[in-house]
Motif scaffolding. Structure first.
Motif, mmCIF file in Angstrom:
data_model
loop_
_atom_site.group_PDB
_atom_site.id
_atom_site.type_symbol
_atom_site.label_atom_id
_atom_site.label_comp_id
_atom_site.label_asym_id
_atom_site.label_seq_id
_atom_site.Cartn_x
_atom_site.Cartn_y
_atom_site.Cartn_z
ATOM 1 N N GLY B 167 44.041 -23.570 34.676
ATOM 2 C CA GLY B 167 45.270 -22.793 34.842
ATOM 3 C C GLY B 167 45.995 -22.361 33.580
ATOM 4 O O GLY B 167 47.180 -22.032 33.642
ATOM 5 N N VAL B 168 45.312 -22.334 32.444
ATOM 6 C CA VAL B 168 46.000 -21.845 31.244
ATOM 7 C C VAL B 168 46.233 -20.334 31.356
ATOM 8 O O VAL B 168 45.568 -19.644 32.129
ATOM 9 N N LYS B 169 47.182 -19.829 30.590
ATOM 10 C CA LYS B 169 47.539 -18.407 30.672
ATOM 11 C C LYS B 169 46.900 -17.583 29.568
ATOM 12 O O LYS B 169 46.812 -16.366 29.651
ATOM 13 N N GLY B 170 46.477 -18.250 28.503
ATOM 14 C CA GLY B 170 45.864 -17.536 27.391
ATOM 15 C C GLY B 170 44.918 -18.450 26.637
ATOM 16 O O GLY B 170 45.021 -19.676 26.721
ATOM 17 N N ILE B 171 43.981 -17.841 25.921
ATOM 18 C CA ILE B 171 42.954 -18.599 25.204
ATOM 19 C C ILE B 171 42.826 -18.079 23.782
ATOM 20 O O ILE B 171 42.768 -16.865 23.553
ATOM 21 N N LEU B 172 42.805 -19.012 22.832
ATOM 22 C CA LEU B 172 42.510 -18.697 21.448
ATOM 23 C C LEU B 172 41.066 -19.135 21.221
ATOM 24 O O LEU B 172 40.763 -20.331 21.239
ATOM 25 N N ASN B 173 40.173 -18.179 21.049
ATOM 26 C CA ASN B 173 38.742 -18.469 21.060
ATOM 27 C C ASN B 173 38.152 -18.461 19.656
ATOM 28 O O ASN B 173 37.952 -17.401 19.065
ATOM 29 N N PHE B 174 37.861 -19.647 19.131
ATOM 30 C CA PHE B 174 37.265 -19.771 17.800
ATOM 31 C C PHE B 174 35.749 -19.660 17.832
ATOM 32 O O PHE B 174 35.119 -19.621 16.772
ATOM 33 N N ALA B 175 35.147 -19.650 19.003
ATOM 34 C CA ALA B 175 33.688 -19.597 19.089
ATOM 35 C C ALA B 175 33.201 -18.164 18.849
ATOM 36 O O ALA B 175 33.890 -17.204 19.166
ATOM 37 N N PRO B 176 32.009 -18.018 18.299
ATOM 38 C CA PRO B 176 31.477 -16.681 18.016
ATOM 39 C C PRO B 176 30.866 -16.063 19.263
ATOM 40 O O PRO B 176 29.689 -15.727 19.286
ATOM 41 N N THR B 177 31.694 -15.869 20.280
ATOM 42 C CA THR B 177 31.194 -15.539 21.605
ATOM 43 C C THR B 177 32.210 -14.662 22.323
ATOM 44 O O THR B 177 33.395 -14.933 22.257
ATOM 45 N N VAL B 178 31.724 -13.625 22.993
ATOM 46 C CA VAL B 178 32.599 -12.850 23.872
ATOM 47 C C VAL B 178 32.644 -13.583 25.195
ATOM 48 O O VAL B 178 31.636 -13.666 25.896
ATOM 49 N N ILE B 179 33.780 -14.159 25.526
ATOM 50 C CA ILE B 179 33.870 -14.923 26.775
ATOM 51 C C ILE B 179 34.402 -14.042 27.886
ATOM 52 O O ILE B 179 35.143 -13.090 27.666
#
Lengths: 213, 213
Positions: B167-179
């Motif tokens: 249920g999070v509202k936003g994600i900070l994505n450090f992985a080298p991946t388009v999620i």
DNA sequence: ATATGTGAATTGATTCACAGCG
DNA sequence: CGCTGTGAATCAATTCACATAT
């Protein structure tokens, strides 16, 4: 080919990553539509991005994975290896220095620097931390192309100045700071605090969102 | 105000940083030209960016630093505090968790997660690492808004799915991946390998450079 | 038949020039 | 008079539609 959007270069990096995965899975053929799906862009966009650099597909058939991958690596300059040095050996610097598979991407970390005498002499990821004063010599002797800035905000401009004086050609800047460098030196910001603040905005204003860089 | 360029939001973050510094130095007044200099954009751009959200200056006189700073913090949603959880407690996750002054920006790290049983139970930055299975409960109980993904590429989509389900509202994505996430969830990529590859391209093609995101 | 490659059309962002206000 | 705020103009990027090649 006279001018290529910055966003196109970012997307080429994404396409390359997807092709690398496809190749690892043994998949031989793909299409602009498939790449578009994976990269979360339109198929038009994929074709237009590639068209800036040439023709890589076969009409009616699509793209050959290894061929397109090889071409993208060539376009992005990833067929040679790049040497890098890192300035700022706090926790972030250490984490970056230990990043697995650096070498797998043909980026070689050849120097680690700090101004803090307590950090100089320590071993990190197989490198001995050196004082920033040694930077010009090491850059020259080891042929270092790229500098990483992993110092705190207050020290970022000094680190940039030191890297520029030492002769690096590009900077990957992890500090939350707009650094001032001669225009021939390219800087790529990697600013997670800025990302966090953009996230704050977009969570509160979901209607104002179009696309993510 | 119906649509604001993404690039404008990034620049507002930069202006805010500059204003924060000015305020710390006790400087009370500034101008679009001064902000533009510091942010390395044009003064037109500064005024246009601000104009999306209102009028904050005084004609003939410029901007009052504390006022404009307060307004930008309000616009970006930084007057409230945000709670975050981090998924992936390898070196990068640890480095991020220890980032100094997280709290100073009103981002509170309230949970640290991993799937590796060897990492569960360890203490990192004052938090006990928990298993990802605990994520939904912790997100609910602690009111977590934002998830950080600091897992390797292969695990990034699973981490994203777990965060979305929790249920999070936003994600900070450090992985080298388009999620891939539902469209109402905002994702900010923080991808230093991509930055490094763009750098490679621009070092080899200096003539093809206009502007940096 | 099918999917690329690309000029033309559209949409979006930045720059400009100056009107508006203190 | 100076600097902001903003509609209009320019410039850039994306989308489209279809001609082209296999």
């Amino acid at each position: 080919m006279s001018t290529v959007p910055t966003a196109t270069i970012s997307r080429l990096v994404t396409y390359l990553r997807i092709l690398t995965q496809l190749e690892a899975q043994g998949i031989k053929k793909t299409s602009s539509e498939h790449l578009a799906d994976e990269a979360q862009v339109s198929a038009f966009q994929v074709r237009k991005d590639l068209a800036y650099f040439g023709r890589f597909g076969t009409r009616g058939a699509g793209y050959t994975v290894p061929t397109l991958r090889r071409e993208l690596r060539r376009i992005l300059g990833l067929t040679r290896s790049w040497s890098a040095a890192i300035v700022g050996m706090g926790r972030l610097g250490e984490a970056i220095a230990h990043y697995p598979n650096f070498g797998a991407y043909d980026f070689l970390l050849k120097g680690a620097f700090d101004i803090d005498p307590h950090k100089v002499g320590r071993e990190v990821a197989g490198l001995t931390v050196q004082h920033v004063d040694e930077l010009p010599r090491v850059v020259r002797e080891k042929g270092i192309d790229i500098g990483f800035i992993t110092v705190p905000h207050e020290a970022a401009q000094d680190a940039a100045d030191a890297l520029v004086r030492a002769g690096v050609k590009g900077i990957l800047n992890f500090a939350p700071t707009v650094i001032d460098v001669p225009k021939e030196i390219h800087v790529e910001p990697v600013d997670f605090l800025a990302g966090l603040k953009r996230l704050s905005f977009y969570i509160l204003n979901p209607q104002l969102r179009e696309e993510v860089a």
